[in-house]
Design an enzyme around this catalytic site. Structure first.
Site, PDB file in Angstrom:
ATOM      1  N   LYS A  11     -46.412 -35.128  17.208  1.00 34.00           N
ATOM      2  CA  LYS A  11     -46.701 -36.429  17.657  1.00 34.00           C
ATOM      3  C   LYS A  11     -45.786 -37.152  18.594  1.00 34.00           C
ATOM      4  O   LYS A  11     -44.752 -37.027  18.383  1.00 34.00           O
ATOM      5  CB  LYS A  11     -46.995 -37.418  16.551  1.00 34.00           C
ATOM      6  CG  LYS A  11     -47.974 -37.038  15.468  1.00 34.00           C
ATOM      7  CD  LYS A  11     -49.407 -37.070  15.725  1.00 34.00           C
ATOM      8  CE  LYS A  11     -50.378 -36.614  14.768  1.00 34.00           C
ATOM      9  NZ  LYS A  11     -51.669 -36.492  15.100  1.00 34.00           N
ATOM     10  N   LYS A  31     -48.472 -27.699  12.770  1.00 31.45           N
ATOM     11  CA  LYS A  31     -50.015 -27.822  12.933  1.00 31.45           C
ATOM     12  C   LYS A  31     -50.272 -28.233  14.465  1.00 31.45           C
ATOM     13  O   LYS A  31     -49.485 -29.382  14.860  1.00 31.45           O
ATOM     14  CB  LYS A  31     -50.807 -28.350  11.925  1.00 31.45           C
ATOM     15  CG  LYS A  31     -52.200 -28.803  12.365  1.00 31.45           C
ATOM     16  CD  LYS A  31     -52.861 -29.623  11.162  1.00 31.45           C
ATOM     17  CE  LYS A  31     -54.293 -30.175  11.867  1.00 31.45           C
ATOM     18  NZ  LYS A  31     -54.154 -30.903  12.704  1.00 31.45           N
ATOM     19  N   ASP A  40     -52.480 -30.314  17.220  1.00 34.41           N
ATOM     20  CA  ASP A  40     -53.499 -31.460  16.777  1.00 34.41           C
ATOM     21  C   ASP A  40     -54.884 -31.013  17.260  1.00 34.41           C
ATOM     22  O   ASP A  40     -55.089 -29.895  17.960  1.00 34.41           O
ATOM     23  CB  ASP A  40     -53.237 -32.858  17.495  1.00 34.41           C
ATOM     24  CG  ASP A  40     -53.197 -33.889  16.436  1.00 34.41           C
ATOM     25  OD1 ASP A  40     -52.068 -34.808  16.568  1.00 34.41           O
ATOM     26  OD2 ASP A  40     -54.126 -34.034  15.699  1.00 34.41           O
ATOM     27  N   GLU A  41     -55.826 -31.652  16.625  1.00 36.85           N
ATOM     28  CA  GLU A  41     -57.098 -31.251  16.929  1.00 36.85           C
ATOM     29  C   GLU A  41     -57.631 -30.871  18.381  1.00 36.85           C
ATOM     30  O   GLU A  41     -58.540 -30.520  18.640  1.00 36.85           O
ATOM     31  CB  GLU A  41     -58.188 -32.132  16.134  1.00 36.85           C
ATOM     32  CG  GLU A  41     -58.562 -33.584  16.673  1.00 36.85           C
ATOM     33  CD  GLU A  41     -57.299 -34.363  16.309  1.00 36.85           C
ATOM     34  OE1 GLU A  41     -56.486 -33.944  15.517  1.00 36.85           O
ATOM     35  OE2 GLU A  41     -57.250 -35.667  16.801  1.00 36.85           O
ATOM     36  N   HIS A  58     -60.008 -27.679  10.867  1.00 38.22           N
ATOM     37  CA  HIS A  58     -59.885 -29.168  11.037  1.00 38.22           C
ATOM     38  C   HIS A  58     -61.358 -29.593  11.195  1.00 38.22           C
ATOM     39  O   HIS A  58     -61.964 -28.956  11.654  1.00 38.22           O
ATOM     40  CB  HIS A  58     -59.235 -29.497  12.351  1.00 38.22           C
ATOM     41  CG  HIS A  58     -58.755 -30.856  12.543  1.00 38.22           C
ATOM     42  ND1 HIS A  58     -59.639 -31.831  12.720  1.00 38.22           N
ATOM     43  CD2 HIS A  58     -57.514 -31.399  12.304  1.00 38.22           C
ATOM     44  CE1 HIS A  58     -59.124 -33.092  12.910  1.00 38.22           C
ATOM     45  NE2 HIS A  58     -57.772 -32.717  12.592  1.00 38.22           N
ATOM     46  N   LYS A  69     -55.249 -43.389   6.844  1.00 35.39           N
ATOM     47  CA  LYS A  69     -56.013 -44.251   7.907  1.00 35.39           C
ATOM     48  C   LYS A  69     -57.311 -43.878   8.236  1.00 35.39           C
ATOM     49  O   LYS A  69     -57.881 -44.684   8.871  1.00 35.39           O
ATOM     50  CB  LYS A  69     -55.128 -44.206   9.194  1.00 35.39           C
ATOM     51  CG  LYS A  69     -55.310 -42.629   9.879  1.00 35.39           C
ATOM     52  CD  LYS A  69     -54.425 -42.551  10.943  1.00 35.39           C
ATOM     53  CE  LYS A  69     -54.839 -41.076  11.735  1.00 35.39           C
ATOM     54  NZ  LYS A  69     -53.891 -40.853  12.862  1.00 35.39           N
TER      55      LYS A  69
HETATM   56  C1  CAP Z   1     -53.195 -36.880  11.301  1.00 34.17           C
HETATM   57  C2  CAP Z   1     -54.096 -36.087  12.334  1.00 34.17           C
HETATM   58  C3  CAP Z   1     -54.968 -35.491  11.639  1.00 34.17           C
HETATM   59  C4  CAP Z   1     -56.117 -36.394  10.808  1.00 34.17           C
HETATM   60  C5  CAP Z   1     -57.475 -35.821  10.616  1.00 34.17           C
HETATM   61  C6  CAP Z   1     -54.554 -37.244  13.477  1.00 34.17           C
HETATM   62  O1  CAP Z   1     -51.991 -37.369  11.830  1.00 34.17           O
HETATM   63  O2  CAP Z   1     -53.285 -35.163  12.944  1.00 34.17           O
HETATM   64  O3  CAP Z   1     -56.013 -34.949  12.797  1.00 34.17           O
HETATM   65  O4  CAP Z   1     -55.509 -36.350   9.479  1.00 34.17           O
HETATM   66  O5  CAP Z   1     -58.271 -36.434   9.871  1.00 34.17           O
HETATM   67  O6  CAP Z   1     -54.582 -36.675  14.509  1.00 34.17           O
HETATM   68  O7  CAP Z   1     -54.802 -38.152  12.883  1.00 34.17           O
HETATM   69  P1  CAP Z   1     -51.231 -38.534  11.131  1.00 34.17           P
HETATM   70  P2  CAP Z   1     -58.961 -35.771   8.293  1.00 34.17           P
HETATM   71  O8  CAP Z   1     -50.645 -37.946  10.076  1.00 34.17           O
HETATM   72  O9  CAP Z   1     -50.221 -38.927  12.066  1.00 34.17           O
HETATM   73  O10 CAP Z   1     -52.136 -39.562  10.708  1.00 34.17           O
HETATM   74  O11 CAP Z   1     -57.573 -35.135   7.756  1.00 34.17           O
HETATM   75  O12 CAP Z   1     -59.255 -36.989   7.688  1.00 34.17           O
HETATM   76  O13 CAP Z   1     -59.849 -34.880   8.872  1.00 34.17           O
HETATM   77 MG    MG Z   2     -54.797 -34.600  14.316  1.00 32.27          MG
END
Ligand code: CAP
Ligand code: MG
Length: 436
Positions: A158, A184, A186-187, A276, A316
């Site tokens: 991040k 990982k 990010d999406e 994801h 969150k």
């Molecule tokens: C979490 C995360 C994931 C979310 C996806 C984000 O980062 O990388 O994509 O967890 O949500 O981009 O927010 P943080 P879910 O740990 O910094 O929040 O798992 O509900 O599908």
């Molecule tokens: Mg993410």
């Protein structure tokens, strides 16, 4: 009102029979619905059953006799809930997209319902057996990673976008050296001018090898191959060539058919799929309209992802504890339980298990909450919650591992923190803060 005006034009009542007993090989779908103003619930239920199986808006001057044996039947109603039985021959074996085209297609747009939500569908074993499921079970993943019984752990560098490929890999190295198993993407990270897919893979492989050599542990990554299918196959090949055991896809965004295609390709390479679920909340979060997360997870286990994001309940992003538990049961159980009004229960036959992935707003202080919901059988992703640690990424990962140890030792985080500096520092900053 509708019956008076519409009688003789429509035939929806032929798709409702509250005396009907479904066949054991029927697909049974559970919906929640709100009829259009002025419409009787049964008339709306008939529209749901008709439009998702063989019907149309009007009676027909002629139709093939076999159609009568293929009609879906709304056979149970209770308040806003309706169960619909679908004869098995409506559904092409092995084609999940066609199932969705039926029970999750036009019906959401019918004027006869103000709201409609597909809660779950129980799939008969004759249908389930036409899918491959995951190419390895949770046990197989544990064997591959040499992680015996604790949660598997990972983190996203991040900020989610902005690092160069080398910077990304360096953050990954710190994550691995802090004790985490995975790094990982990010999406929304794919191949960008300052962080191309190829360069990221090569730098990550170099850092992974260095971390493995220094820790003696197996390290891997969920590198995001999301793109058009032909490109995803090329990126999967590059990951394999560089020794990675996983590929990540944004499965809702690429679509079920693409996931089926890549599942076959990745299985030929002996690789696992990290799914994801970005975009899911466009249709899962509204409790009155859309498709439930447990049903989405069911389709993904069926077509063969090895793990999929399932929520935290305390982080969150949306997803109540009951839903998180339901998704975990769908993924991990051989027989997923029935939960009144939520899950229809599912016999998975020989379909392998898949890991739930808990992620989103987590930090060491919330790890006991998450493990109290999931137990140890999960993938735990803590991203901002390690990079935001006062002493940086490696300390944040170490603090998270110390929190996991505390839970597995049956001691509180505070007790553990007396002899775990990094955890102490994490608790100093975040305590048990629940982000929104
Ligand atoms: C979490 C995360 C994931 C979310 C996806 C984000 O980062 O990388 O994509 O967890 O949500 O981009 O927010 P943080 P879910 O740990 O910094 O929040 O798992 O509900 O599908
Ligand atoms: Mg993410």
């Amino acid at each position: 009102m509708f019956t008076d005006i519409m009688s003789g034009i429509d035939w929806y009542d032929e798709f409702v029979d509250l005396e009907h007993t479904p066949d054991k090989d029927d697909v049974i779908a559970l919906f929640h619905f709100e009829p259009a103003d002025g419409m009787e619930p049964k008339e709306a239920a008939g529209r749901i059953a008709s439009e998702s199986s063989t019907g149309t808006w009007t009676t027909l001057s002629e139709y093939p006799a076999r159609m009568d044996s293929l009609k879906a039947k709304a056979f149970w109603m209770d308040g806003g809930l309706v169960k619909v039985a679908y004869p098995l021959d409506l559904w092409e074996r092995g084609n999940i997209s066609q199932l969705l085209s039926g029970i999750a297609g036009n019906i959401f747009g019918m004027k006869g319902v103000k709201k409609l939500r597909l809660i779950d569908a129980r799939l008969p074993l004759k249908y389930v057996r036409s899918f491959p499921g995951p190419n390895m079970s949770m046990k197989g993943i544990r064997r591959m990673m040499r992680v015996r019984d604790r949660p598997l752990t990972g983190a996203v560098p991040k900020p989610k976008i902005g690092f160069s490929a080398l910077e990304h890999a360096r953050v990954g190295y710190e994550t691995w050296m802090g004790g985490f198993d995975f790094v990982k993407d990010d999406e929304n990270l794919s191949s960008l001018p300052f962080n191309s897919f190829g360069r990221r893979v090569r730098y990550l492989a170099r850092m992974r090898d260095r971390a493995e050599a220094r820790t003696g542990e197996i390290k891997d990554a969920y590198v995001n191959i999301t793109a058009k299918v032909s490109e995803m196959k090329k990126r999967a090949d590059l990951l394999h060539k560089n020794g990675f055991r996983y590929a990540m896809m944004d499965v809702v965004i690429v679509g079920h058919a693409a996931v089926q295609e890549l599942r076959d390709h990745l299985t030929d390479l002996g690789m696992a799929i990290h799914a994801h679920r970005a975009m899911h909340a466009a249709f899962t979060r509204d409790a009155t309209h859309g498709i439930s997360m447990p049903f989405l997870a069911k389709t993904m286990r069926l077509i063969g992802v090895n793990q999929i994001h399932s929520g935290t309940a305390v982080g969150k992003l949306v997803g109540e504890k009951s839903e998180v538990k339901a998704v975990a049961d769908i993924l991990r159980e051989r027989i997923s339980p029935e939960v009144e009004g939520t899950l229809l229960g599912q016999d998975w036959g020989t379909i392998k298990t898949a890991f739930p992935v808990s992620s989103g707003g987590l930090h060491p202080g919330l790890i006991p909450d998450v493990m109290s919901i999931y137990g140890n059988e999960l993938v735990l992703l803590v991203s901002g919650g390690i990079h935001g640690h006062p002493k940086g990424t490696r300390a944040g990962a170490t603090a998270s591992m110390q929190a996991i140890e505390a839970v597995m030792e049956g001691v509180t985080l505070e007790e553990k923190a007396h002899h775990a500096r990094e955890l102490h520092e994490a608790l100093e900053k975040w305590g048990a803060y629940k982000p929104v």
